[in-house]
Write a protein that holds these residues in place. Sequence first.
Motif, PDB file in Angstrom:
ATOM      1  N   PHE A 289       4.966   3.939   2.292  1.00 22.22           N
ATOM      2  CA  PHE A 289       4.382   2.649   1.906  1.00 22.22           C
ATOM      3  C   PHE A 289       4.683   1.593   2.953  1.00 22.22           C
ATOM      4  O   PHE A 289       5.611   1.706   3.735  1.00 22.22           O
ATOM      5  CB  PHE A 289       4.869   2.202   0.526  1.00 22.22           C
ATOM      6  CG  PHE A 289       6.333   1.868   0.442  1.00 22.22           C
ATOM      7  CD1 PHE A 289       6.783   0.581   0.701  1.00 22.22           C
ATOM      8  CD2 PHE A 289       7.263   2.836   0.096  1.00 22.22           C
ATOM      9  CE1 PHE A 289       8.126   0.264   0.617  1.00 22.22           C
ATOM     10  CE2 PHE A 289       8.610   2.531   0.006  1.00 22.22           C
ATOM     11  CZ  PHE A 289       9.043   1.243   0.265  1.00 22.22           C
ATOM     12  N   LYS A 290       3.829   0.570   2.929  1.00 23.17           N
ATOM     13  CA  LYS A 290       4.009  -0.602   3.790  1.00 23.17           C
ATOM     14  C   LYS A 290       3.631  -1.831   2.973  1.00 23.17           C
ATOM     15  O   LYS A 290       2.689  -1.804   2.203  1.00 23.17           O
ATOM     16  CB  LYS A 290       3.132  -0.519   5.035  1.00 23.17           C
ATOM     17  CG  LYS A 290       3.604   0.542   6.016  1.00 23.17           C
ATOM     18  CD  LYS A 290       3.011   0.324   7.373  1.00 23.17           C
ATOM     19  CE  LYS A 290       3.561   1.360   8.330  1.00 23.17           C
ATOM     20  NZ  LYS A 290       4.155   0.761   9.491  1.00 23.17           N
ATOM     21  N   SER A 291       4.391  -2.894   3.200  1.00 21.73           N
ATOM     22  CA  SER A 291       4.179  -4.135   2.458  1.00 21.73           C
ATOM     23  C   SER A 291       3.632  -5.222   3.371  1.00 21.73           C
ATOM     24  O   SER A 291       4.091  -5.377   4.501  1.00 21.73           O
ATOM     25  CB  SER A 291       5.495  -4.612   1.834  1.00 21.73           C
ATOM     26  OG  SER A 291       5.954  -3.678   0.902  1.00 21.73           O
ATOM     27  N   TYR A 292       2.671  -5.956   2.828  1.00 16.97           N
ATOM     28  CA  TYR A 292       2.099  -7.101   3.538  1.00 16.97           C
ATOM     29  C   TYR A 292       2.814  -8.355   3.055  1.00 16.97           C
ATOM     30  O   TYR A 292       3.027  -8.487   1.850  1.00 16.97           O
ATOM     31  CB  TYR A 292       0.598  -7.218   3.222  1.00 16.97           C
ATOM     32  CG  TYR A 292      -0.049  -8.456   3.786  1.00 16.97           C
ATOM     33  CD1 TYR A 292      -0.554  -8.455   5.073  1.00 16.97           C
ATOM     34  CD2 TYR A 292      -0.126  -9.627   3.039  1.00 16.97           C
ATOM     35  CE1 TYR A 292      -1.141  -9.611   5.597  1.00 16.97           C
ATOM     36  CE2 TYR A 292      -0.701 -10.765   3.562  1.00 16.97           C
ATOM     37  CZ  TYR A 292      -1.202 -10.751   4.839  1.00 16.97           C
ATOM     38  OH  TYR A 292      -1.766 -11.887   5.361  1.00 16.97           O
ATOM     39  N   PRO A 293       3.234  -9.250   3.847  1.00 18.51           N
ATOM     40  CA  PRO A 293       3.111  -9.362   5.300  1.00 18.51           C
ATOM     41  C   PRO A 293       4.326  -8.855   6.073  1.00 18.51           C
ATOM     42  O   PRO A 293       4.332  -8.905   7.291  1.00 18.51           O
ATOM     43  CB  PRO A 293       2.946 -10.868   5.496  1.00 18.51           C
ATOM     44  CG  PRO A 293       3.787 -11.480   4.425  1.00 18.51           C
ATOM     45  CD  PRO A 293       3.657 -10.529   3.249  1.00 18.51           C
ATOM     46  N   GLU A 294       5.359  -8.338   5.368  1.00 15.75           N
ATOM     47  CA  GLU A 294       6.582  -7.918   6.061  1.00 15.75           C
ATOM     48  C   GLU A 294       6.335  -6.822   7.090  1.00 15.75           C
ATOM     49  O   GLU A 294       6.880  -6.859   8.187  1.00 15.75           O
ATOM     50  CB  GLU A 294       7.650  -7.424   5.075  1.00 15.75           C
ATOM     51  CG  GLU A 294       8.180  -8.490   4.149  1.00 15.75           C
ATOM     52  CD  GLU A 294       7.697  -8.302   2.741  1.00 15.75           C
ATOM     53  OE1 GLU A 294       6.478  -8.041   2.550  1.00 15.75           O
ATOM     54  OE2 GLU A 294       8.508  -8.424   1.820  1.00 15.75           O
ATOM     55  N   ASP A 295       5.531  -5.813   6.734  1.00 14.57           N
ATOM     56  CA  ASP A 295       5.362  -4.641   7.594  1.00 14.57           C
ATOM     57  C   ASP A 295       4.091  -4.633   8.427  1.00 14.57           C
ATOM     58  O   ASP A 295       4.005  -3.900   9.405  1.00 14.57           O
ATOM     59  CB  ASP A 295       5.367  -3.357   6.743  1.00 14.57           C
ATOM     60  CG  ASP A 295       6.683  -3.141   6.028  1.00 14.57           C
ATOM     61  OD1 ASP A 295       7.719  -3.578   6.557  1.00 14.57           O
ATOM     62  OD2 ASP A 295       6.677  -2.549   4.948  1.00 14.57           O
TER      63      ASP A 295
ATOM     64  N   THR B 190      -2.619  -0.008   9.847  1.00 16.58           N
ATOM     65  CA  THR B 190      -1.662   0.383   8.813  1.00 16.58           C
ATOM     66  C   THR B 190      -2.122   1.619   8.059  1.00 16.58           C
ATOM     67  O   THR B 190      -1.331   2.519   7.788  1.00 16.58           O
ATOM     68  CB  THR B 190      -1.432  -0.789   7.836  1.00 16.58           C
ATOM     69  OG1 THR B 190      -0.907  -1.879   8.590  1.00 16.58           O
ATOM     70  CG2 THR B 190      -0.483  -0.414   6.734  1.00 16.58           C
ATOM     71  N   LEU B 191      -3.407   1.682   7.730  1.00 15.90           N
ATOM     72  CA  LEU B 191      -3.926   2.869   7.036  1.00 15.90           C
ATOM     73  C   LEU B 191      -3.727   4.106   7.895  1.00 15.90           C
ATOM     74  O   LEU B 191      -3.323   5.169   7.392  1.00 15.90           O
ATOM     75  CB  LEU B 191      -5.395   2.679   6.680  1.00 15.90           C
ATOM     76  CG  LEU B 191      -5.703   1.613   5.625  1.00 15.90           C
ATOM     77  CD1 LEU B 191      -7.195   1.436   5.457  1.00 15.90           C
ATOM     78  CD2 LEU B 191      -5.044   1.961   4.307  1.00 15.90           C
TER      79      LEU B 191
ATOM     80  N   ILE C 133       0.861  -1.183   0.000  1.00 15.51           N
ATOM     81  CA  ILE C 133       0.000   0.000   0.000  1.00 15.51           C
ATOM     82  C   ILE C 133       0.897   1.233   0.000  1.00 15.51           C
ATOM     83  O   ILE C 133       1.833   1.328   0.797  1.00 15.51           O
ATOM     84  CB  ILE C 133      -0.895   0.052   1.254  1.00 15.51           C
ATOM     85  CG1 ILE C 133      -1.723  -1.219   1.393  1.00 15.51           C
ATOM     86  CG2 ILE C 133      -1.793   1.290   1.218  1.00 15.51           C
ATOM     87  CD1 ILE C 133      -2.455  -1.314   2.725  1.00 15.51           C
ATOM     88  N   PHE C 134       0.602   2.167  -0.885  1.00 12.86           N
ATOM     89  CA  PHE C 134       1.326   3.436  -0.958  1.00 12.86           C
ATOM     90  C   PHE C 134       0.367   4.568  -0.614  1.00 12.86           C
ATOM     91  O   PHE C 134      -0.792   4.538  -1.031  1.00 12.86           O
ATOM     92  CB  PHE C 134       1.846   3.699  -2.381  1.00 12.86           C
ATOM     93  CG  PHE C 134       2.882   2.733  -2.845  1.00 12.86           C
ATOM     94  CD1 PHE C 134       4.224   3.025  -2.717  1.00 12.86           C
ATOM     95  CD2 PHE C 134       2.520   1.535  -3.434  1.00 12.86           C
ATOM     96  CE1 PHE C 134       5.189   2.138  -3.156  1.00 12.86           C
ATOM     97  CE2 PHE C 134       3.466   0.631  -3.877  1.00 12.86           C
ATOM     98  CZ  PHE C 134       4.808   0.936  -3.737  1.00 12.86           C
ATOM     99  N   PHE C 135       0.844   5.560   0.100  1.00 15.38           N
ATOM    100  CA  PHE C 135       0.112   6.809   0.303  1.00 15.38           C
ATOM    101  C   PHE C 135       0.972   7.913  -0.288  1.00 15.38           C
ATOM    102  O   PHE C 135       2.183   7.964  -0.046  1.00 15.38           O
ATOM    103  CB  PHE C 135      -0.124   7.091   1.786  1.00 15.38           C
ATOM    104  CG  PHE C 135      -1.429   6.552   2.318  1.00 15.38           C
ATOM    105  CD1 PHE C 135      -1.976   5.367   1.868  1.00 15.38           C
ATOM    106  CD2 PHE C 135      -2.122   7.242   3.305  1.00 15.38           C
ATOM    107  CE1 PHE C 135      -3.169   4.874   2.363  1.00 15.38           C
ATOM    108  CE2 PHE C 135      -3.318   6.760   3.817  1.00 15.38           C
ATOM    109  CZ  PHE C 135      -3.840   5.576   3.337  1.00 15.38           C
ATOM    110  N   VAL C 136       0.339   8.782  -1.080  1.00 15.06           N
ATOM    111  CA  VAL C 136       1.028   9.918  -1.677  1.00 15.06           C
ATOM    112  C   VAL C 136       0.245  11.166  -1.311  1.00 15.06           C
ATOM    113  O   VAL C 136      -0.912  11.318  -1.710  1.00 15.06           O
ATOM    114  CB  VAL C 136       1.115   9.781  -3.219  1.00 15.06           C
ATOM    115  CG1 VAL C 136       1.812  10.984  -3.818  1.00 15.06           C
ATOM    116  CG2 VAL C 136       1.800   8.485  -3.611  1.00 15.06           C
TER     117      VAL C 136
END
Length: 189
Positions: free
Chosen positions: A167-173, A180-181, A91-94
Motif C-alpha cells: 500500500f501507499k498513502s497520499y500525500p505521504e508516499d 504509484t499504480l 491505495i492497497f494492492f492485494v
Amino acid sequence: MSDNTELLKRIEELEKKLRQCQEREKELESLIEEYNEVLKKQFQVFDDFFEKLGTKKMIDPLTRVYSKDHFLRLLSYQHQRSFEENTPYTIFFVKVKPSDTEKESTLMKVGKVLKECVRVPLDSVGRYSEDIFALFVVDVSKSVATKIAERIENSIKDIPVEYKIAFKSYPEDFMDLEKTLSELEKAVS
C-alpha cells in the motif's frame, strides 16, 4: 496646435485601450470555448457512467467487485478530490495465488472478504488484474493504513491462499498516481 497634439495623444491612448479590450475579448472567448469543451466532456463522463451502471462493464462478474476500468475512474476522481481538498487516502494492492482447482471460488471469497474490510460505499474495491485486487480507502493516513493492512491479512488468512499486500498513502508516499499504480503492481509481483 497644442489642442491637436492633445487630441492625437488622446486618440492614441483610446486606440491602445481598444486593442487591449479586443485582445481581452479574444481571451475571454477562448476561455468560454475551453469551458464549454470541459462541460461537454463532463456530461459525456456522466453519460458513460450511467450507461454502465449495474452492467458487466462496471462490476466484475466473478468477484462482484468493481471492474478495473470503473475502479480506475473512481480512483482518478478520488485522487483529484484529495488533491483539491487536501485530504489523505490510501491505495492497497492485494495479489493472491489461488490453486488452479479452486481458482474461481477463491477469487470470489477474496473479493467478498476485501469488501468486508472497507467502508463501502466510501471506499472501493476493484479487480485490477487476473489475480490482483486494488482498494482505496478515503480519509486514511499512513498510520491508519497499517491497521487496515493487518485487518486485510487477518481476513484473508481464513482463505487457504497465498497472498501479498502492498500500500501507499497520499500525500505521504506519492503524488503521481500512474507511477504509484505501477510501483504497487511491482511490489506485489
